[in-house]
Design an enzyme around this catalytic site. Sequence first.
Site, PDB file in Angstrom:
ATOM      1  NE  ARG A  39      -2.224  -1.689   3.498  1.00 36.45           N
ATOM      2  CZ  ARG A  39      -2.840  -2.157   4.712  1.00 36.45           C
ATOM      3  NH1 ARG A  39      -4.189  -1.925   4.761  1.00 36.45           N
ATOM      4  NH2 ARG A  39      -2.181  -2.295   5.768  1.00 36.45           N
ATOM      5  CG  ASP A  64       2.621  -9.041  -3.510  1.00 34.59           C
ATOM      6  OD1 ASP A  64       2.924  -9.715  -2.469  1.00 34.59           O
ATOM      7  OD2 ASP A  64       1.386  -9.195  -3.909  1.00 34.59           O
ATOM      8  CE1 TYR A 157      -0.870 -16.450  10.178  1.00 30.30           C
ATOM      9  CE2 TYR A 157      -1.599 -17.206  12.435  1.00 30.30           C
ATOM     10  CZ  TYR A 157      -0.767 -16.456  11.710  1.00 30.30           C
ATOM     11  OH  TYR A 157      -0.105 -15.360  12.250  1.00 30.30           O
ATOM     12  CG  PHE A 194      -3.859 -11.103  12.354  1.00 28.75           C
ATOM     13  CD1 PHE A 194      -2.666 -11.816  11.732  1.00 28.75           C
ATOM     14  CD2 PHE A 194      -4.780 -12.118  13.033  1.00 28.75           C
ATOM     15  CE1 PHE A 194      -2.819 -13.320  11.747  1.00 28.75           C
ATOM     16  CE2 PHE A 194      -4.706 -13.430  13.082  1.00 28.75           C
ATOM     17  CZ  PHE A 194      -3.434 -14.007  12.544  1.00 28.75           C
TER      18      PHE A 194
END
Length: 257
Positions: A39, A64, A157, A194
């Site tokens: 961003r 990225d 994750y 998150f």
Amino acid sequence: MISLQNQIILITGASSGIGTACAKVFAGAGAKLILAARRWERLQQLADALTKEFGTDIHLIQLDVRDRNAVESAISNLPAAWSNIDILINNAGLSRSLDKLHEGDFQDWEEMIDTNIKGLLYLTRYVVPGMVSRGRGHVVNLGSIAGHQAYPGGNVYCGTKAAVKLITEGLKQDLLGTSIRVTSVDPGMVETEFSQVRFHGDTERADKVYQGVTPLTPDDVADVVFFCVTRSPHVNINEVILMPVDQASATQVYRRS
């Protein structure tokens, strides 16, 4: 205690959360910052704020970390004054959903694996050789309690953060005989974006994660990272697990009604 004055620190995922908090604490210590994130506007706002408050020298990279070619280009094309990176903070990472494994979304899996594991590997691969050739450096990987303990719906994750834990340990072994330090900082519940990212922008659901709990803040984690990188040169903090007092494990959380 090592001075960070004029040391060059590269932070990935710098546009929010723990990355932003690290940028602030390092700026206050007089470091020079390479801030990387996707961003761009958020990066620019952060850089403006840090320059105004601390007079910090900052180099920004829109990046990225999943894109290996982009990572290679970003590191190889750093201006000469910024190329000797002293500290790498592999902070970029995310979680997606809490689906059961057999009901999981393939795109969510790939995003977590590509960011949390491959992105970290790419940065490490392109930055650490310079550290080795210069005979100095420190790599800090942001792990998670999820890398130590699985929890329902955390399957992939947790797997990615377990990989970060073992990659960090392996890197430390591979660098034995050099002066380069390697650290994993593994938090429990930290209130950042998150959970909003995990739940694809569902703010109401994200807020419930921290309901009745006093979680860690990004500043708490940045403070631990700062401690690790400022120890005497012969000291390596291999791993730090930190959690709020209201949390005892990945699955045990005390919530006040």
